[in-house]
Design a protein around this motif. Structure first.
Motif, short mmCIF file in Angstrom:
data_model
loop_
_atom_site.label_atom_id
_atom_site.label_comp_id
_atom_site.label_asym_id
_atom_site.label_seq_id
_atom_site.Cartn_x
_atom_site.Cartn_y
_atom_site.Cartn_z
N SER A 59 64.54 78.65 66.29
CA SER A 59 63.87 79.34 66.89
C SER A 59 62.68 78.92 67.58
N CYS A 60 62.59 79.11 69.03
CA CYS A 60 61.52 78.45 69.83
C CYS A 60 60.16 78.96 69.35
N ILE A 61 59.13 77.95 69.62
CA ILE A 61 57.79 78.43 69.37
C ILE A 61 56.69 78.45 70.36
N GLY A 62 55.54 78.93 70.15
CA GLY A 62 54.68 79.28 70.95
C GLY A 62 53.72 78.16 71.17
N PRO A 63 52.77 78.17 71.66
CA PRO A 63 52.11 79.30 72.09
C PRO A 63 52.45 79.88 73.48
N GLY A 64 52.15 81.13 73.63
CA GLY A 64 52.53 81.78 75.29
C GLY A 64 51.23 81.06 76.05
N ARG A 65 51.37 81.84 77.17
CA ARG A 65 50.29 81.51 78.17
C ARG A 65 49.27 82.46 77.58
N SER A 66 48.06 82.41 78.09
CA SER A 66 46.92 83.10 77.75
C SER A 66 46.61 83.70 79.26
N PRO A 67 46.46 85.20 79.37
CA PRO A 67 46.68 86.03 78.19
C PRO A 67 48.27 86.19 77.75
N GLY A 68 48.38 86.48 76.36
CA GLY A 68 49.62 86.53 76.02
C GLY A 68 49.73 85.16 75.04
N TYR A 69 48.49 84.80 74.48
CA TYR A 69 48.65 83.52 73.58
C TYR A 69 49.49 83.67 72.38
N VAL A 70 49.43 84.71 71.74
CA VAL A 70 50.35 84.81 70.48
C VAL A 70 51.50 85.13 70.64
N LYS A 71 52.38 84.16 70.66
CA LYS A 71 53.86 84.00 70.92
C LYS A 71 54.66 83.26 70.20
N PRO A 72 55.95 83.59 69.38
CA PRO A 72 56.13 85.01 69.57
C PRO A 72 55.21 86.14 69.14
N ASP A 73 55.61 87.18 69.12
CA ASP A 73 54.67 88.33 68.65
C ASP A 73 55.14 88.47 67.28
N GLY A 74 56.34 88.15 66.70
CA GLY A 74 56.79 88.03 65.34
C GLY A 74 57.98 87.55 65.29
N ILE A 75 58.45 87.47 64.00
CA ILE A 75 59.92 86.98 63.85
C ILE A 75 60.46 87.94 62.89
N ALA A 76 61.89 87.86 62.70
CA ALA A 76 62.67 88.52 62.01
C ALA A 76 64.09 87.82 61.63
N PHE A 77 64.62 88.10 60.59
CA PHE A 77 65.64 87.46 59.81
C PHE A 77 66.79 87.27 61.20
N GLY A 78 67.19 86.11 61.59
CA GLY A 78 68.07 85.88 62.44
C GLY A 78 69.18 85.03 62.04
N GLY A 79 69.37 84.72 60.68
CA GLY A 79 70.50 83.75 60.21
C GLY A 79 69.99 82.22 60.17
N SER A 80 70.97 81.58 59.24
CA SER A 80 70.71 80.22 59.27
C SER A 80 71.86 79.65 58.59
N ASP A 81 72.20 78.26 58.57
CA ASP A 81 73.42 77.76 57.97
C ASP A 81 73.25 77.95 56.53
N SER A 82 72.20 78.18 55.79
CA SER A 82 72.03 78.51 54.40
C SER A 82 72.36 80.07 54.14
N GLU A 83 71.91 80.94 55.03
CA GLU A 83 72.31 82.42 54.88
C GLU A 83 72.53 82.83 56.26
N PRO A 84 73.76 83.16 56.80
CA PRO A 84 74.08 83.49 57.96
C PRO A 84 73.67 84.99 58.17
N PHE A 85 73.50 85.50 59.45
CA PHE A 85 73.22 86.76 59.88
C PHE A 85 74.49 87.60 59.81
N LYS A 86 74.61 88.38 58.85
CA LYS A 86 75.84 89.21 58.64
C LYS A 86 75.97 90.45 59.44
#
Length: 733
Positions: A450-477
């Motif tokens: 998952s790509c990281i921030g920060p964003g440009r300012s204004p809009g510095y807090v990026k990403p706004d947030g994260i949600a489950f997207g899957g991984s090798d140990s726990e795929p997104f089903k």
């Protein structure tokens, strides 16, 4: 069923107009007029000579564009040098952020430190530059003009090479580039001049696919690398870069079939069948989802391939049915229907498709038909601090214009050194940029891809947030209709529509109308944050998946929503609801403030035209107007990261923080006083001419010794009403 304490709506009915007292002392100037004259006279002469040396074909209207950098002490919107520009016959066409160590500072604590400031792009003729030189040399200068001249740090002519971003191809072949011109809606003569200039260098500017946003025009250009460097001498060319490819799915992430998981589609219509979400992706190519999804495609996307259809089906399925947590899970009932736009074809990723895809998305959203949208695609490139990409600039304005809540995947190059920063249009200020968490359990962290921030300012807090997207140990089903089974995948492509599903679930599960910006604020307000993880990795935290949980208040807590418009010239007082009981122990206030901002893409340092100054007054109920920090710079970033730009947080579109208070009389009728800042083209504007902006404020309050705070607040503030949850629409999350 036990009684639930539901989110309290209509907080805006408590607000009142307020006069905010302000004051400031005289401004200190770092340089005398003699020192400015000594520093920039030679630079202005060089600008004039360089402009004179350009061929007429490279300077439409006889104008050249050069840079004028302000001293960091004059970064604020009130210091724009409009008078000297007008007097000389010059005009500004844009701005960007520049980091410098000034020759002298107004505060000794800043000596030797890198500071952020504004570099203005100034356009004018040779005679206009000569006028500025004469003004600077004059023995007597009016005080207003002298003050503006003393705000200047430096002047610089812009050479060709500095306009090129990225690595140019090292061969003689023709390549695709994307170019941004300083040319607004009424400046077709500049665009035509540029196209002719490109043609003179054996290249082609594809004007049919140009995109105009604010004061910029984005154009695909085909030329050799050598020719592109020469083309960059056209003085209105702002930036050129090799055309990036489109990202859709991470090429190294394998898809695994899960035969033992449920694949039975729900036998119900969507909860809100009259509402549709726009999803832009690789297509469906199947009728399996036709009960809930309608596919639209174009002449140039009629042909497709299995990989694109797989991705398009899985993204759409994620929004419709959510994800499968275990073999016993069933596909969930959709909240809303989907209009799936097949904007990709097997050749997508090669220009002109990058522009074609954007134009398709823009036109669909500009219809005004949608309030929700998802983009699990975009240019595969990291954002640039100095320049806003065409995708970001275009879609920010569309979302603001129509009040759209868009979720955008931030990209899957988090493990690629030098390319792991969020990708356009994940730097939008009017969208939710979504990264991926590696697991759905409590011990989550950012997925490595998952790509990281920060964003440009204004809009510095990026990403706004994260949600489950899957991984090798726990795929997104997720259910894949083309395979007729569940599959295990991973990527921000799936965390983005999963978050949009939550937002759609909130909107569909209550009759209380919430704006797009209110839904964004509610998601951020309830995001789970881990302080040991950098904000650059997870933004405000991990978003909740349970839509109904966001409509409920936790035990011993009351959550109130304010939403509406900040009007021209308005200062708003928002009382923070507390019962009429003295606070004698610990209390906590959590607040989230979001606005849907108008933007100026040509002014990257002042990208948002709307900002907010929020003043917290903890004892306003006792007539004590003393303020105390609540949000402040620390709520966005560590001081070590952004300490050199003091006012940046005032122009952010989202503020979020929780604060604890302890002791008797620590809170007496606390309030937030909100001042709506406005600027246009990087300068301040009178409040009477500022556009209205949509805002949302979410406040949660709790106190250790007041467990029944929810009911006590309801008794005191009877205008606040619990949102109505339509129980017949309640579904299992």
């Amino acid at each position: 069923m036990p009684e639930r304490n539901l989110l309290l709506g209509k907080g805006e009915a408590l607000t009142t107009a307020q006069t905010i007292k302000r004051g400031s002392g005289p401004k200190k100037f770092p340089y005398t007029i003699e020192e400015v004259r000594s520093e920039i006279s030679a630079s202005l002469e060089q600008v004039q000579h360089s402009l004179s040396a350009l061929p007429k074909s490279a300077k439409p209207r006889g104008e050249g564009v050069f840079e004028l950098t302000l001293h960091p002490a004059f970064l604020g919107r009130s210091y724009f040098p409009k008078n000297i520009l007008k007097k000389a016959g010059l005009r500004d066409v844009g701005s960007k952020e520049t980091s410098i160590i000034p020759r002298r500072v107004t505060d000794i604590r800043d000596a030797g430190k890198t500071q952020a400031t504004a570099t203005l792009f100034i356009a004018g003729t040779e005679s206009a530059v000569a006028n500025l030189r004469s003004l600077l040399r004059a023995s007597s200068i009016p005080s207003t003009l002298e003050k503006e001249l003393k705000e200047i740090e430096s002047v610089r002519w812009i050479n060709n090479e500095s306009k090129i971003r990225g690595q140019l191809p090292q061969d003689d072949g023709t390549h695709a580039f994307e170019v941004a011109l300083h040319a607004g809606a009424d400046e077709e003569d500049i665009v035509a001049s540029f196209a002719e200039f490109v043609r003179a260098h054996s290249g082609k500017a594809d004007l049919k696919r140009r995109i105009k946003v604010g004061g910029l025009t984005f154009i695909p250009v085909y030329a050799s690398s050598e020719a592109m460097v020469a083309i960059a001498s056209h003085t209105f060319l702002r930036v050129a870069r090799p055309m990036p490819e489109l990202r859709v799915a991470h090429p190294s992430m394998a898809r695994s079939t899960l035969l033992n998981y449920s694949t039975t589609l729900p036998n119900q219509a969507a909860i809100a069948p009259d509402r549709a979400v726009a999803i832009f992706d690789g297509g469906l190519g199947t009728t399996d989802l036709s009960r809930w999804a309608t596919e639209y495609y174009y002449e140039d996307t009629d042909e497709t391939n299995g990989q694109l259809l797989m991705h398009g089906n899985e993204v759409t399925s994620t929004f419709l049915f959510g994800r499968l947590g275990s073999k016993a899970d069933e596909l969930k009932r959709p909240y809303m229907n989907v209009h799936h736009y097949r904007v990709l074809s097997p050749i997508s990723g090669r220009d002109p498709d990058l522009f074609d895809v954007l134009i398709k998305i823009r036109d669909a959203l500009d219809s005004g038909e949608y309030k929700f949208a998802n983009l699990s695609l975009g240019p595969r490139m990291q954002i640039n601090d100095e320049e806003v990409h065409a995708w970001t600039a275009t879609l920010d304005q569309v979302c603001s214009r129509h009040g759209i809540l868009a979720t955008v995947a931030v990209g899957n190059d988090g493990e690629v050194d030098g390319a792991n920063r969020i990708q356009p249009p994940g730097d939008m200020v009017n969208a939710l940029a979504i990264g991926a968490a590696d697991t759905s359990c409590a011990r989550w962290k950012r997925a490595e891809y998952s790509c990281i921030g920060p964003g440009r300012s204004p809009g510095y807090v990026k990403p706004d947030g994260i949600a489950f997207g899957g991984s090798d140990s726990e795929p997104f089903k997720v259910f894949n209709p083309l395979l007729g089974s569940a599959v295990g995948v991973q990527g921000t492509s799936y965390s983005a529509p999963l978050t949009l599903r939550t937002a759609a679930g909130i909107a569909s599960s209550t009759s209380y109308e919430m704006t797009a910006i209110a839904l964004k604020a509610l998601l951020i307000h309830h995001a789970e944050y881990k302080r040991k993880i950098s904000r650059n990795e997870i933004g405000w935290g991990r978003f909740q998946e349970d839509a109904l949980a966001l409509l409920e208040c936790e035990d011993g807590c009351a959550t109130i929503i304010f939403q509406g418009q900040l009007e021209k010239g308005q200062y708003l007082r928002c009382p923070i609801p507390f019962p009429d009981i003295p606070i004698t122990s610990k209390a906590k206030i959590k607040a989230t403030f979001c606005i849907q901002a108008h933007t100026d893409p040509e002014h990257t340092i002042n990208y948002t035209r709307s900002g907010m100054g929020v003043v917290f007054r903890p004892k306003a109920g006792a007539g004590i107007e003393t303020s105390k920090d609540f949000f402040g710079r620390g709520s966005q970033y560590k001081m070590t990261e952004r300490q050199y730009r003091d006012d940046a947080h005032k122009w952010e579109t989202c503020l979020h923080r929780d604060r604890s208070f302890d002791g008797e009389d620590s809170l007496i009728g606390p309030v937030f006083d909100i001042e709506y800042h406005a600027r246009e083209s990087s300068r301040g504007v009178p409040p009477s001419s500022a556009p209205d902006v949509n805002y949302a404020l979410i406040i949660s309050v709790q106190a250790d010794e007041i467990p029944d705070i929810y009911n006590l607040i309801r008794q005191k503030y009877q205008v606040l009403q619990p949102v109505e949850v339509t129980l017949e629409n309640t579904i299992t999350i």
